[in-house]
Design an enzyme around this catalytic site. Structure first.
Site, short mmCIF file in Angstrom:
data_model
loop_
_atom_site.label_atom_id
_atom_site.label_comp_id
_atom_site.label_asym_id
_atom_site.label_seq_id
_atom_site.Cartn_x
_atom_site.Cartn_y
_atom_site.Cartn_z
CG HIS A 246 35.93 61.17 24.27
ND1 HIS A 246 36.18 59.99 24.63
CD2 HIS A 246 36.85 62.16 24.48
CE1 HIS A 246 37.22 60.13 25.12
NE2 HIS A 246 37.60 61.54 25.16
CG ASP B 53 40.84 59.72 26.19
OD1 ASP B 53 40.41 61.16 25.37
OD2 ASP B 53 40.48 59.66 27.36
CD GLU C 41 39.92 60.58 33.88
OE1 GLU C 41 40.57 60.81 32.91
OE2 GLU C 41 38.79 60.99 33.89
CG HIS D 97 35.59 64.10 28.67
ND1 HIS D 97 36.55 63.19 28.23
CD2 HIS D 97 34.38 63.62 28.46
CE1 HIS D 97 35.75 62.30 27.92
NE2 HIS D 97 34.56 62.32 28.01
CD GLU E 60 39.55 64.69 24.73
OE1 GLU E 60 40.38 63.74 25.09
OE2 GLU E 60 38.40 64.76 24.92
ZN ZN Z 1 39.57 62.22 26.02
MN MN Z 2 39.91 60.60 28.73
#
Ligand code: ZN
Ligand code: MN
Length: 258
Positions: A37, A46, A123, A178, A183
């Site tokens: 990340h 995640d 994903e 991402h 996040e």
């Molecule tokens: Zn992530």
């Molecule tokens: Mn991810």
């Protein structure tokens, strides 16, 4: 019934059994990935984020949180930077499907009839659905037809009004979020000791041609590993996200599970 924790794995078996045997207590399964990340956040973003959403939702609804899936399906270049990047540690699709199918069937065997997959890694999406579909099919062969499974990704609960507050300069889209504002803000609000904002790399949102190539072309991914800049992330934005997503998920589970 002495239920002392939101985490199923922290209960004794008699307390766990009493909570789930009659099928009334929903089980929330966080599902994430070990994935890079960027330079400013750890590999388990995640996993940490859906686990915390599940914990908050469990406290609000009386559900229990199952141990998370800590490995996920392979990182895609256009949504996670790509599976070629250091640190990213992924399962084959068939492995994830098989493991999830097994776990769903085990909870059903315990008596659980309300399950929710709380996804934190884009994903995983289709593999979650396949694992659930195979589990439900095998459970039907055993005569179990009343297990209901809700599948959700927490970012889908961020509504337009919140997006306007989070991205005053324009929303780049979830695909390139991402390691970006979403996040990073959540991590700043929840796990600030795991964020090194001074190491964050500022760059324009990644752009890709409308097709994929395999083996991947590493030069398509920004060198930082993030797909958009985390520079506009903040604790305040993290609090907004925590609020709208937790409330949205609680509402969804009340609608589906009663
Ligand atoms: Zn992530
Ligand atoms: Mn991810």
């Amino acid at each position: 019934m002495p239920k002392t924790s939101a985490f199923a794995s922290e209960l004794t078996w008699p307390d766990y059994d009493a909570a789930v045997r009659n099928g009334q207590t929903p089980i929330l399964i966080p599902i994430g990935a070990m994935e890079q990340h960027g330079h400013h956040m750890p590999l388990h973003v995640d996993v940490l984020l859906p686990t915390e959403f599940a914990r908050r939702v469990a406290l609000a609804t009386g559900a229990l949180v199952a141990p998370p899936f800590t490995y996920g399906y392979k990182s895609h270049q256009k949504s996670g930077g790509g599976n070629h990047l250091p640190g990213t540690t992924s399962l084959d699709g068939a492995t994830l499907v098989a493991a999830l199918k097994d776990v769903v069937k085990e909870f059903a065997r315990h008596g659980v009839r309300k399950l929710c997959l709380v996804n934190g890694h884009y994903e995983n999406s289709w593999f979650i659905i396949e694992g659930i579909d195979l589990a439900l099919r095998e459970l039907r062969w055993d005569g179990i037809t009343d297990l209901k499974v809700v599948v959700l990704s927490y970012w889908d609960f961020v509504h337009e009004e919140a997006i306007a507050k989070l991205y005053p300069d324009g929303f780049p889209g979830w695909a390139v979020e991402h390691g970006g504002v979403l996040e990073t803000s959540l991590m700043l609000a929840l796990h600030p000791h795991l964020v090194q904002l001074d190491r964050a790399v500022d760059h324009a949102p990644a752009t890709f041609p409308p097709y994929d190539v395999y083996p991947v072309k590493p030069e398509w991914t920004p060198p930082s590993g993030t797909l958009s800049s985390p520079k506009q992330a903040s604790v305040e934005k993290g609090e907004i996200l925590l609020d709208v997503c937790t409330r949205g998920i609680v509402e969804a589970l009340r609608a589906e599970f009663g």
